[in-house]
Design an enzyme around this catalytic site. Sequence first.
Site, PDB file in Angstrom:
ATOM      1  N   ASP A  17       0.846  -1.199   0.000  1.00  0.00           N
ATOM      2  CA  ASP A  17       0.000   0.000   0.000  1.00  0.00           C
ATOM      3  C   ASP A  17       0.879   1.245   0.000  1.00  0.00           C
ATOM      4  O   ASP A  17       0.537   2.273  -0.588  1.00  0.00           O
ATOM      5  CB  ASP A  17      -0.927   0.003   1.220  1.00  0.00           C
ATOM      6  CG  ASP A  17      -2.293   0.605   0.935  1.00  0.00           C
ATOM      7  OD1 ASP A  17      -2.349   1.641   0.255  1.00  0.00           O
ATOM      8  OD2 ASP A  17      -3.298   0.039   1.375  1.00  0.00           O
ATOM      9  N   HIS A  20       1.767   3.237  -3.237  1.00  0.00           N
ATOM     10  CA  HIS A  20       0.919   4.282  -3.840  1.00  0.00           C
ATOM     11  C   HIS A  20       1.522   5.680  -3.660  1.00  0.00           C
ATOM     12  O   HIS A  20       1.748   6.387  -4.656  1.00  0.00           O
ATOM     13  CB  HIS A  20      -0.502   4.213  -3.280  1.00  0.00           C
ATOM     14  CG  HIS A  20      -1.290   3.032  -3.741  1.00  0.00           C
ATOM     15  ND1 HIS A  20      -1.586   2.797  -5.066  1.00  0.00           N
ATOM     16  CD2 HIS A  20      -1.845   2.006  -3.050  1.00  0.00           C
ATOM     17  CE1 HIS A  20      -2.294   1.684  -5.176  1.00  0.00           C
ATOM     18  NE2 HIS A  20      -2.459   1.183  -3.970  1.00  0.00           N
ATOM     19  N   HIS A 199      -8.662  -4.277   7.280  1.00  0.00           N
ATOM     20  CA  HIS A 199      -7.689  -3.378   6.658  1.00  0.00           C
ATOM     21  C   HIS A 199      -8.266  -1.970   6.728  1.00  0.00           C
ATOM     22  O   HIS A 199      -9.331  -1.699   6.175  1.00  0.00           O
ATOM     23  CB  HIS A 199      -7.475  -3.801   5.196  1.00  0.00           C
ATOM     24  CG  HIS A 199      -6.610  -2.880   4.397  1.00  0.00           C
ATOM     25  ND1 HIS A 199      -5.276  -3.145   4.139  1.00  0.00           N
ATOM     26  CD2 HIS A 199      -6.874  -1.700   3.760  1.00  0.00           C
ATOM     27  CE1 HIS A 199      -4.770  -2.185   3.379  1.00  0.00           C
ATOM     28  NE2 HIS A 199      -5.724  -1.290   3.141  1.00  0.00           N
TER      29      HIS A 199
END
EC number: 4.1.3.39
Length: 348
Positions: A17, A20, A199
């Site tokens: 993640d 990004h 999450h």
Amino acid sequence: MNLQGKKITVHDMTLRDGMHPKRHMMTLEQMKSIACGLDAAGVPLIEVTHGDGLGGSSVNYGFPAHSDEEYLGAVIPLMKQAKVSALLLPGIGTVDHLKMAKELGVHTIRVATHCTEADVSEQHIALARKLEMDTVGFLMMAHMNSPEGLVGQAKLMESYGANCVYITDSAGYMLPDDVRARLGAVREALKPETELGFHGHHNLAMGIANSIAAVECGATRIDAASAGLGAGAGNTPMEVLVAVCDRMGIQTGVDVWAIQDVAEDLVVPIMDFPIRIDRDSLTLGYAGVYGSFLLFAKRAERKYGVPAREILVELGRRGMVGGQEDMIEDTAITLAKARASKAQKVAA
């Protein structure tokens, strides 16, 4: 709320993640350094891929500095206790990517779909179980489905062979009561042996509170990222989560001090910009917009002169979801034309 003695698996998102905000340009040395720090701190599971999962390298999602094979091949041999996971979105990642990950030593595969589209995960989940991998179903943008709807989707993933199902707050939109409603319903519906995961994103500063609410509901896997490095305002900050869990008697197996050092000494120095709740990432959470849309909206702002916040609000109004990145520019063009037309009328 007594969670004393509860054991959870903390799953690190920094190297997936976190790609990004790094525009997928993390170097192999950065990847290896952070992974080794996490491993030494006791983090048991570390995700490594392009931000959009295996096969994410594309015009639509962005080209990374290195291939998934290179990242995984660099990290996995260095791990002393941690296992490595990979994310796969059907339609982006293929069964060939899945087989490649298995051959490289990936332990856990997380098959991700929109929260109403679990049926597209059957092939990948079934293959992962056949390959004897730790197989996780990952329901994204979970705020866009009701608790009852998520139950049906989670049971589909379980029926395909998932031994764990995640409820994923991709937009950082949910509040603790939203988490309790969804995870409580799903936990009750799944088999006792099927694990439940959560999450979170920190766009409304709810990452920690939502994660603890998830643990209350029976979640045993919780995602977090070192220094919060992730899409939008970042993921649940790992070092804070570990400290809070320690205070509450929740067992993570992660060293409270070592994980802080990973954040301060290894992750913060590689940030291209501070991961914080600015007006645009706050808008993601408030409007319920997919987290990785943030940088696309900022680029569109520079190109068309429409504030990113305005673009994000419109994307939320339209109900755009992950995979529709190409529509961000289209939305910006439409808004720019509307602004120009309004300006002409005012001038007239």
